[in-house]
Write a protein that holds these residues in place. Structure first.
Motif, PDB file in Angstrom:
ATOM      1  N   ILE A 112      45.579  33.195  46.091  1.00 60.51           N
ATOM      2  CA  ILE A 112      44.649  33.621  45.051  1.00 60.51           C
ATOM      3  C   ILE A 112      43.935  32.380  44.526  1.00 60.51           C
ATOM      4  O   ILE A 112      44.565  31.350  44.296  1.00 60.51           O
ATOM      5  N   VAL A 113      42.608  32.472  44.370  1.00 60.59           N
ATOM      6  CA  VAL A 113      41.826  31.368  43.811  1.00 60.59           C
ATOM      7  C   VAL A 113      41.007  31.893  42.640  1.00 60.59           C
ATOM      8  O   VAL A 113      40.884  33.101  42.433  1.00 60.59           O
ATOM      9  N   ARG A 114      40.443  30.957  41.895  1.00 64.77           N
ATOM     10  CA  ARG A 114      39.555  31.302  40.791  1.00 64.77           C
ATOM     11  C   ARG A 114      38.156  30.798  41.150  1.00 64.77           C
ATOM     12  O   ARG A 114      37.990  29.702  41.657  1.00 64.77           O
ATOM     13  N   CYS A 115      37.167  31.653  40.871  1.00 69.25           N
ATOM     14  CA  CYS A 115      35.770  31.264  41.092  1.00 69.25           C
ATOM     15  C   CYS A 115      34.931  31.969  40.035  1.00 69.25           C
ATOM     16  O   CYS A 115      35.028  33.191  39.874  1.00 69.25           O
ATOM     17  N   LYS A 116      34.141  31.196  39.303  1.00 70.20           N
ATOM     18  CA  LYS A 116      33.285  31.747  38.248  1.00 70.20           C
ATOM     19  C   LYS A 116      34.077  32.588  37.267  1.00 70.20           C
ATOM     20  O   LYS A 116      33.681  33.698  36.914  1.00 70.20           O
TER      21      LYS A 116
ATOM     22  N   GLU B 115      28.616  39.027  46.108  1.00 70.35           N
ATOM     23  CA  GLU B 115      28.079  40.113  45.290  1.00 70.35           C
ATOM     24  C   GLU B 115      29.062  40.505  44.184  1.00 70.35           C
ATOM     25  O   GLU B 115      28.655  40.757  43.056  1.00 70.35           O
ATOM     26  N   GLN B 116      30.372  40.522  44.479  1.00 63.48           N
ATOM     27  CA  GLN B 116      31.376  40.848  43.462  1.00 63.48           C
ATOM     28  C   GLN B 116      31.424  39.789  42.360  1.00 63.48           C
ATOM     29  O   GLN B 116      31.777  40.088  41.226  1.00 63.48           O
ATOM     30  N   LEU B 117      31.067  38.547  42.708  1.00 65.15           N
ATOM     31  CA  LEU B 117      31.014  37.468  41.728  1.00 65.15           C
ATOM     32  C   LEU B 117      29.728  37.520  40.893  1.00 65.15           C
ATOM     33  O   LEU B 117      29.524  36.684  40.022  1.00 65.15           O
ATOM     34  N   ASN B 118      28.876  38.516  41.176  1.00 65.32           N
ATOM     35  CA  ASN B 118      27.580  38.670  40.498  1.00 65.32           C
ATOM     36  C   ASN B 118      26.736  37.408  40.620  1.00 65.32           C
ATOM     37  O   ASN B 118      26.056  37.002  39.675  1.00 65.32           O
ATOM     38  N   MET B 119      26.806  36.788  41.781  1.00 69.08           N
ATOM     39  CA  MET B 119      26.024  35.579  42.019  1.00 69.08           C
ATOM     40  C   MET B 119      24.656  35.942  42.568  1.00 69.08           C
ATOM     41  O   MET B 119      24.505  36.935  43.285  1.00 69.08           O
ATOM     42  N   ASP B 120      23.699  35.120  42.259  1.00 69.75           N
ATOM     43  CA  ASP B 120      22.356  35.275  42.779  1.00 69.75           C
ATOM     44  C   ASP B 120      22.384  34.897  44.260  1.00 69.75           C
ATOM     45  O   ASP B 120      22.701  33.755  44.607  1.00 69.75           O
TER      46      ASP B 120
ATOM     47  N   THR C  67      32.494  26.392  43.554  1.00 72.55           N
ATOM     48  CA  THR C  67      33.635  25.689  42.980  1.00 72.55           C
ATOM     49  C   THR C  67      34.762  26.699  42.859  1.00 72.55           C
ATOM     50  O   THR C  67      34.599  27.750  42.234  1.00 72.55           O
ATOM     51  N   ILE C  68      35.877  26.371  43.498  1.00 74.56           N
ATOM     52  CA  ILE C  68      37.037  27.261  43.445  1.00 74.56           C
ATOM     53  C   ILE C  68      38.219  26.525  42.836  1.00 74.56           C
ATOM     54  O   ILE C  68      38.370  25.317  43.004  1.00 74.56           O
ATOM     55  N   GLY C  69      39.032  27.271  42.133  1.00 73.67           N
ATOM     56  CA  GLY C  69      40.240  26.716  41.546  1.00 73.67           C
ATOM     57  C   GLY C  69      41.453  27.159  42.331  1.00 73.67           C
ATOM     58  O   GLY C  69      41.669  28.351  42.538  1.00 73.67           O
ATOM     59  N   VAL C  70      42.192  26.183  42.808  1.00 79.90           N
ATOM     60  CA  VAL C  70      43.492  26.421  43.420  1.00 79.90           C
ATOM     61  C   VAL C  70      44.439  25.677  42.496  1.00 79.90           C
ATOM     62  O   VAL C  70      44.588  24.471  42.594  1.00 79.90           O
ATOM     63  N   ASN C  71      44.991  26.420  41.553  1.00 80.19           N
ATOM     64  CA  ASN C  71      45.689  25.817  40.408  1.00 80.19           C
ATOM     65  C   ASN C  71      46.557  24.642  40.785  1.00 80.19           C
ATOM     66  O   ASN C  71      47.287  24.719  41.758  1.00 80.19           O
ATOM     67  N   PRO C  72      46.414  23.565  40.034  1.00 81.88           N
ATOM     68  CA  PRO C  72      45.626  23.363  38.816  1.00 81.88           C
ATOM     69  C   PRO C  72      44.287  22.678  39.070  1.00 81.88           C
ATOM     70  O   PRO C  72      43.586  22.338  38.132  1.00 81.88           O
ATOM     71  N   ARG C  73      43.923  22.492  40.306  1.00 80.06           N
ATOM     72  CA  ARG C  73      42.756  21.680  40.653  1.00 80.06           C
ATOM     73  C   ARG C  73      41.569  22.554  41.061  1.00 80.06           C
ATOM     74  O   ARG C  73      41.740  23.639  41.583  1.00 80.06           O
ATOM     75  N   PHE C  74      40.370  22.012  40.835  1.00 83.03           N
ATOM     76  CA  PHE C  74      39.152  22.683  41.279  1.00 83.03           C
ATOM     77  C   PHE C  74      38.525  21.890  42.414  1.00 83.03           C
ATOM     78  O   PHE C  74      38.577  20.663  42.432  1.00 83.03           O
TER      79      PHE C  74
END
Length: 150
Positions: free
Chosen positions: A29-33, A57-62, A90-97
């Motif tokens: 699992i990662v974090r993005c936006k 599209e799910q990230l509502n990105m242009d 930019t993605i977060g793979v805890n704790p780093r981006f």
């Protein structure tokens, strides 16, 4: 005599409950936006980092942020796919981006993103599909990222 410091290793104690006989994919699992993205496939056999157009599209990105990029890739099933372009996320793979360049494809898939050797190498990460763990050094620590539960 060779002394190793900051080495990455995996032990039998880190084996998943399924043991050595499993063939489970390695999803993290990662974090993005500020959103959580599950089913991010770790694939040290891939020479690309891949993001599905549906994930963008799910990230509502242009989608105009997708830069032109021409390439034909071979999918897992052997079919040829045209890359729609590339995008820097930019993605977060805890704790780093991490800032990652992804090739964008339009395909139905069981994963939302794929992190391949380009990301693994730049992060200094080592994945063990056997142990279903990913490890990378960060600020004098060894970070361990567990795979999603099947």
């Amino acid at each position: 005599m060779v002394l190793a410091t900051n080495q990455i290793s995996f032990t039998d104690e880190e084996l998943p409950p399924e043991g050595r006989g499993h063939t489970l994919p390695m999803h993290i699992i990662v974090r993005c936006k500020d959103m959580i993205i599950s089913k991010v496939l770790i694939d040290n056999g891939s020479t690309l980092n891949v993001c599905l157009i549906s994930t963008i599209e799910q990230l509502n990105m242009d989608t105009s942020l997708i830069r032109p990029y021409t390439m034909i890739i071979r999918a897992f099933d052997g079919t040829l796919l045209e890359v729609q372009g590339e995008i820097e996320l930019t993605i977060g793979v805890n704790p780093r981006f991490f800032v990652v360049i992804f090739q964008v494809i339009k395909v139905d898939s069981l994963y939302n993103m794929l992190l391949g050797r380009p990301w693994l190498h730049s992060a200094g990460a080592v994945a063990s599909t056997l142990h279903r763990r990913l490890k990378y050094p960060f600020e004098d620590q060894m970070i361990t990222v567990m795979a999603e539960k099947p």
